[in-house]
Design a protein around this motif. Structure first.
Motif, PDB file in Angstrom:
ATOM      1  N   ALA A   6       0.927  -1.709  -0.359  1.00 32.30           N
ATOM      2  CA  ALA A   6       0.022   0.139   0.126  1.00 32.30           C
ATOM      3  C   ALA A   6       0.443   1.207  -0.072  1.00 32.30           C
ATOM      4  O   ALA A   6       1.663   1.085   0.831  1.00 32.30           O
ATOM      5  CB  ALA A   6      -0.844   0.379   1.283  1.00 32.30           C
ATOM      6  N   THR A   7       0.370   2.096  -0.801  1.00 37.64           N
ATOM      7  CA  THR A   7       0.958   3.783  -0.434  1.00 37.64           C
ATOM      8  C   THR A   7      -0.233   4.303  -0.050  1.00 37.64           C
ATOM      9  O   THR A   7      -1.474   4.861  -0.035  1.00 37.64           O
ATOM     10  CB  THR A   7       1.413   3.429  -1.714  1.00 37.64           C
ATOM     11  OG1 THR A   7       2.168   4.953  -1.620  1.00 37.64           O
ATOM     12  CG2 THR A   7       0.459   4.813  -2.729  1.00 37.64           C
ATOM     13  N   SER A   8       0.157   5.448   0.328  1.00 39.71           N
ATOM     14  CA  SER A   8      -0.533   6.819   1.272  1.00 39.71           C
ATOM     15  C   SER A   8      -0.407   8.192   1.010  1.00 39.71           C
ATOM     16  O   SER A   8       1.386   8.244   1.499  1.00 39.71           O
ATOM     17  CB  SER A   8      -0.629   6.554   2.790  1.00 39.71           C
ATOM     18  OG  SER A   8      -1.488   5.412   3.265  1.00 39.71           O
ATOM     19  N   HIS A   9      -0.634   8.804   0.508  1.00 40.24           N
ATOM     20  CA  HIS A   9       0.011  10.275   0.420  1.00 40.24           C
ATOM     21  C   HIS A   9      -1.687  11.433   0.912  1.00 40.24           C
ATOM     22  O   HIS A   9      -3.061  10.522   0.598  1.00 40.24           O
ATOM     23  CB  HIS A   9      -0.224  10.566  -1.447  1.00 40.24           C
ATOM     24  CG  HIS A   9       0.864  10.079  -2.083  1.00 40.24           C
ATOM     25  ND1 HIS A   9       2.484  10.244  -1.687  1.00 40.24           N
ATOM     26  CD2 HIS A   9       0.627   8.654  -2.009  1.00 40.24           C
ATOM     27  CE1 HIS A   9       2.707   8.995  -2.284  1.00 40.24           C
ATOM     28  NE2 HIS A   9       2.312   7.825  -2.768  1.00 40.24           N
ATOM     29  N   VAL A  10      -1.399  12.363   1.252  1.00 44.89           N
ATOM     30  CA  VAL A  10      -2.544  13.192   1.029  1.00 44.89           C
ATOM     31  C   VAL A  10      -3.617  13.838   0.634  1.00 44.89           C
ATOM     32  O   VAL A  10      -3.111  14.061  -0.885  1.00 44.89           O
ATOM     33  CB  VAL A  10      -2.034  14.891   2.103  1.00 44.89           C
ATOM     34  CG1 VAL A  10      -3.372  15.209   2.474  1.00 44.89           C
ATOM     35  CG2 VAL A  10      -0.764  14.331   3.443  1.00 44.89           C
ATOM     36  N   GLY A  11      -4.458  13.694   0.563  1.00 48.83           N
ATOM     37  CA  GLY A  11      -5.823  13.548  -0.522  1.00 48.83           C
ATOM     38  C   GLY A  11      -6.272  12.256  -1.250  1.00 48.83           C
ATOM     39  O   GLY A  11      -6.632  12.778  -1.899  1.00 48.83           O
ATOM     40  N   SER A  12      -4.909  11.327  -1.036  1.00 49.07           N
ATOM     41  CA  SER A  12      -5.585  10.767  -2.055  1.00 49.07           C
ATOM     42  C   SER A  12      -5.486   9.526  -1.005  1.00 49.07           C
ATOM     43  O   SER A  12      -6.469   8.282  -1.830  1.00 49.07           O
ATOM     44  CB  SER A  12      -4.130   9.932  -3.112  1.00 49.07           C
ATOM     45  OG  SER A  12      -3.681  11.410  -3.486  1.00 49.07           O
ATOM     46  N   GLY A  13      -5.844   8.883  -0.290  1.00 44.25           N
ATOM     47  CA  GLY A  13      -6.004   8.181   0.951  1.00 44.25           C
ATOM     48  C   GLY A  13      -4.661   7.121   0.675  1.00 44.25           C
ATOM     49  O   GLY A  13      -3.708   7.199   0.288  1.00 44.25           O
TER      50      GLY A  13
END
Length: 478
Positions: free
Chosen positions: A86-93
């Motif tokens: 998984a990867t997480s980024h602000v605004g992308s979840g």
């Protein structure tokens, strides 16, 4: 070994919290809840039921749907990121991804054949989900003879939409030898049996119509029907009365069966059941597709049973075969035996997918069919030894499990005694083992107390797999 993930992944789909909860089912095992949840999500990604580039629900929404704390979901997502899933980024979840760098370029571990298309990140992992054996020794010689025959075809365009005549004749002789007189124009060559099933589904079933399958059954058989827009209804394997009742009640247009060494249960339809199915097809005007990809793998010498087509050529009886299980999955050559009118209809429909099957592979399979009487006894003997090893090992380690010894095929349909197939599959991933939980083989998500274990790997790998399975079971049961 370093695992890297994309710097940024853009989601192409979104999974709601309630849908995620339904997908995971009973996911809890012993130990920390966040670890069990992360393992369950990772197993779903590897199984293909949770595709890559799916945006997961927020930590808060998933915690509410699963009745756990937000700390648990937050830690589970963090664990997924750590493992490269998984990867997480602000605004992308949080978005699911497949790890990169998890295998050396020269690794020879087989990719999944009768299994999901994704891989475990660990190159030393063991795959008991794949149901395709290694190649027979005669394969190289068959390709050499095929290369010698190839020049005769180089002056053509290379497209044989229905298949090369030499292979179609070889397949027809095969059916005739089994008591079903067949001519070459009743055979369509496809790029594997899976393409044959897909073309049959899209040609014979309209969106919204019903198809009846055995439950459990080959999960890609369920998938092709669902993707064709069919409503899929399951009946118990071998229960012809329930089959007829379901066809009558739903007005089904197609029935999909695995009559020989059924995947995953290993059972076969007897003579009376085959006659009853053929009679049903004629009386109810429903097309019955018999998947015979496992027919050659009679491990206990019971002897071949006749195809569902019987001695006639009823237009409602169709057989599908393949070289994958008998010789090698990498050949990607299958066929359909049907009424000649349907063969031409299917031949036109398959051109949307790939025009024609590669010539060299068809020539190689024709060569193999000529000497199959020399090849198949060795294939069966090797698989028999692997089956017996896995059955004996699993019975010894897990005396409370139901471990039948199938008379043929490539897998064991193991009863766990409790509905923990999905948690076990998730725990197995944490031990570097991939197996298939029972619900994957049903159209309605049942069989939660069953797992499918294949015996296509080497004896040493199978022994290692049982060690990993035992550790995974301890994770689930404590």
């Amino acid at each position: 070994m370093t695992i890297t993930t994309p710097a940024r992944a853009t989601a192409v789909r979104h999974l709601s919290a309630p849908a995620t909860a339904r997908l995971l089912g009973s996911w809890r095992a012993t130990g920390p809840a966040y670890a069990s949840l992360a393992d369950a999500l990772r197993a779903a990604v590897l199984a293909g039921s949770l595709p890559a580039l799916t945006r997961l629900p927020s930590e808060r929404d998933l915690a509410s749907a699963l009745h756990v704390s937000r700390t648990t979901t937050s830690a589970a997502y963090a664990r997924l990121r750590e493992l490269g899933f998984a990867t997480s980024h602000v605004g992308s979840g949080t978005v699911t991804v497949l790890p990169r760098g998890g295998r050396h370029a020269g690794s020879t571990r087989p990719s999944a054949g009768d299994a999901p298309v994704t891989d475990l990140a660990d190159e030393h992992a063991v795959d008991l989900a794949q149901a395709t054996p290694d190649a027979v020794d005669a394969l190289h010689g068959a390709y050499a003879r095929a290369l010698e025959a190839l020049p005769a075809y180089l002056g053509t365009g290379g497209y044989a939409h229905l298949g090369l005549d030499t292979l179609r004749r070889a397949v027809a002789r095969r059916y005739s030898a089994r008591g079903v007189p067949t001519t070459a124009d009743q055979v369509l060559v496809t790029t594997g049996a899976q393409q044959a099933l897909a073309v049959l589904a899209t040609t014979l079933v309209r969106r919204g119509e019903t198809a009846v399958v055995e439950s459990p059954t080959y999960f890609h058989g369920i998938e092709v029907l669902q993707r064709a827009g069919a409503r899929v209804v399951g009946v118990p394997p071998g229960d012809v009365e329930s089959l007829e009742s379901a066809v009558r009640a739903t007005g089904a247009r197609l029935v999909y069966l695995v009559p020989d060494h059924h995947n995953p249960t290993g059972t076969s339809l007897d003579h009376d059941a085959r006659r009853a199915v053929a009679d049903l097809a004629a009386r109810l005007d429903v097309t019955v597709v018999g998947d015979e990809t496992l027919t050659d793998l009679d491990l206990d010498g019971v002897g071949p049973l006749p195809p569902l087509a019987g001695p006639g050529t009823h237009p409602r009886l169709v057989s599908v075969g393949s070289a994958s299980k008998s010789f090698w999955g990498g050949l990607r050559v299958g066929w359909v035996r049907a009424d000649r009118q349907l063969v031409h209809r299917l031949g036109a429909a398959r051109q949307v997918l790939d025009i024609a099957t590669p010539v060299l592979e068809q020539l190689a399979v024709a060569e193999l069919l000529e000497v199959e009487h020399e090849i198949l006894p060795g294939r069966r003997a090797a698989l028999r030894a692997r089956r017996d090893l896995l059955v004996d090992e699993v019975r010894e380690r897990f005396p409370d499990w139901d471990v039948p010894r199938p008379s043929g095929g490539l897998c064991l349909w193991v009863g766990l005694g409790r509905p923990v197939a999905q948690p076990l599959a998730a725990a197995a991933v944490a031990e570097g083992l991939q197996l298939s939980p029972g619900p994957r083989f049903t159209p309605d998500g049942t069989a939660k107390d069953r797992v499918r274990l294949t015996y296509t790997r080497s004896p040493a790998v199978l022994a290692d797999a049982v060690d990993r399975l035992e550790r995974a079971w301890r994770r689930v049961t404590g």
